[in-house]
Design a protein around this motif. Structure first.
Motif, PDB file in Angstrom:
ATOM      1  N   VAL A 135       0.846  -1.198   0.000  1.00  0.00           N
ATOM      2  CA  VAL A 135       0.000   0.000   0.000  1.00  0.00           C
ATOM      3  C   VAL A 135       0.877   1.241   0.000  1.00  0.00           C
ATOM      4  CG1 VAL A 135      -1.776   1.296   1.225  1.00  0.00           C
ATOM      5  CG2 VAL A 135      -1.837  -1.211   1.223  1.00  0.00           C
ATOM      6  N   TYR A 169      -5.417   5.151   3.766  1.00  0.00           N
ATOM      7  CA  TYR A 169      -5.645   4.084   2.788  1.00  0.00           C
ATOM      8  C   TYR A 169      -7.145   3.889   2.590  1.00  0.00           C
ATOM      9  CZ  TYR A 169      -5.863  -0.676   0.897  1.00  0.00           C
ATOM     10  OH  TYR A 169      -6.147  -1.779   0.131  1.00  0.00           O
ATOM     11  N   GLY A 224      -8.868   1.477   1.698  1.00  0.00           N
ATOM     12  CA  GLY A 224      -9.388   0.222   2.233  1.00  0.00           C
ATOM     13  C   GLY A 224      -9.888   0.334   3.656  1.00  0.00           C
ATOM     14  N   ASP A 243      -8.776  -0.487  -4.936  1.00  0.00           N
ATOM     15  CA  ASP A 243      -7.361  -0.822  -4.816  1.00  0.00           C
ATOM     16  C   ASP A 243      -7.165  -2.320  -5.061  1.00  0.00           C
ATOM     17  OD1 ASP A 243      -4.539  -0.263  -3.824  1.00  0.00           O
ATOM     18  OD2 ASP A 243      -5.203  -1.833  -2.442  1.00  0.00           O
ATOM     19  N   PHE A 276      -6.790  -4.659  -2.010  1.00  0.00           N
ATOM     20  CA  PHE A 276      -7.761  -4.661  -0.919  1.00  0.00           C
ATOM     21  C   PHE A 276      -8.345  -6.049  -0.647  1.00  0.00           C
ATOM     22  CE2 PHE A 276     -12.211  -4.432   0.509  1.00  0.00           C
ATOM     23  CZ  PHE A 276     -11.989  -3.923   1.780  1.00  0.00           C
ATOM     24  N   ARG A 296      -8.410  -7.533   3.143  1.00  0.00           N
ATOM     25  CA  ARG A 296      -9.672  -7.298   3.842  1.00  0.00           C
ATOM     26  C   ARG A 296      -9.745  -7.993   5.193  1.00  0.00           C
ATOM     27  NH1 ARG A 296     -15.306 -10.031   2.322  1.00  0.00           N
ATOM     28  NH2 ARG A 296     -14.373 -11.524   3.766  1.00  0.00           N
TER      29      ARG A 296
END
Length: 340
Positions: free
Chosen positions: A219, A258, A260, A292, A295, A299
């Motif tokens: 990231v 970010y 996410g 993204d 992601f 998750r």
């Protein structure tokens, strides 16, 4: 500010109530009405408490004047107002993002920061979602996706973390992993101050989180993120034929971060239970921002970390939130590759 209001606030400061040094604010309704009358230079003023005052955090009031309605928020912690102001300034030029117009902001004589903005009609999504049929839910989540896509696409940054009220960086961190780990370790320190009944589960989750910090290495892109994006901060209203989003509120957690982190909050509250809502959301989101590519792989790890974060603050102040955090950890343990 009128002298009577100054005297009341000085009294609060002497008593330790409502001052910046403490977390709990204790203003009477009469005090709030006097403060609001000074801020808006208008009397008489009537106020109504809105928001989650039971959490002993921000105090939020609807301010009802003769011809207008506003909202005033008093912040329990330093820099929350700065974040909200900065986000509003960035988003001001994007007129299709449905945020309330910022009216003014300042500091009370006792040091308490405040911000005033326009009042938006609507109900919190979480209050009415269960009463909507799936068709209406899908429609509203497609629009929610559009709104978050617009926020995420508003601006890109070369750092992660805090900023001031003028949207200038307060953080020198350019690594998301470093920024995220610093925040999570702060949650761990807070969590360990309490004698929690699920200590064994929490310590196992913390160990696993630390073991896998490197999963965040890919990231690199920082975007404007809300960082508390869920149905408590999404206002919706019923039109002639369907529900629609009337406002996105409460940007006090917002910063370059970010994307996410916003998405995982929606997964834990809505998409895991109702996958159709994820599909609808992504239809709207994809019109303005691209998901993204990392992601999907991140998750479950982000859910693990979110559970730890929720548990770190909620046991004493908001017990139902604490057990929600525990349920998130149990879900990750039972359904993902992260076993602990």
């Amino acid at each position: 500010m009128r002298s009577s209001t100054r005297r009341l606030l000085r009294k609060n400061r002497r008593l330790g109530n409502g001052c910046v040094r403490g977390d709990v604010m204790q203003y009477t309704v009469d005090q709030i009405e006097k403060i609001a009358a000074d801020i808006f230079a208008c009397a008489p003023v009537r106020v109504e408490a809105i928001g989650n005052h039971d959490l002993n955090r921000h105090l939020v009031y609807k301010v009802i004047l003769e011809e207008s309605i506003y909202v005033i928020k008093f912040y329990y912690k330093w820099n929350r107002r700065n974040r909200e102001i900065a986000a509003h300034k960035v988003l001001e030029s994007i007129t299709s993002v449905k945020i309330p117009k910022m009216i003014n902001y300042g500091t009370l004589p006792d040091g308490r920061e405040w911000m005033a903005y326009e009042y938006i009609e609507g109900q919190m999504l979480d209050d009415v979602l269960s009463s909507m049929d799936l068709y209406d839910q899908e429609n509203i989540f497609e629009e929610i996706g559009e709104q978050l896509g617009k926020i995420h696409s508003a601006k890109q940054f070369n750092y992660f973390g805090d900023w001031d009220a003028d949207a200038r960086r307060l953080s020198s961190i350019t690594s998301f992993k470093q920024c995220f780990a610093k925040r999570q370790e702060s949650h761990v320190n807070t969590l360990r101050k309490f004698a929690l009944p699920e200590k064994r589960l929490l310590e196992a989750a913390i160990a696993l989180m630390r073991e896998h910090y490197d999963i965040l290495d890919p990231v690199h892109e920082a975007r404007l993120c809300h960082r508390d994006f869920d149905g408590r901060n999404i206002l919706i209203q019923r039109g002639a034929h369907r529900w629609h989003v009337s406002g996105i509120i409460d940007f006090e957690q917002s910063s370059p971060y970010y994307t996410g982190s916003d998405l995982v909050n929606l997964y834990r509250k809505y998409f895991i239970q109702t996958p159709q809502l994820e599909d609808a959301f992504m239809r709207g989101y994809d019109r303005f921002e691209t998901l993204d590519p990392y992601f999907v792989g991140l998750r479950d790890y982000l859910l693990l970390c979110l559970g730890i974060a929720i548990c770190s603050w909620s046991y004493d102040d908001a017990r139902p939130h604490y057990y929600e955090g525990i349920r998130i950890l149990e879900f990750v343990r039972e359904t993902s590759r992260f076993k602990f």
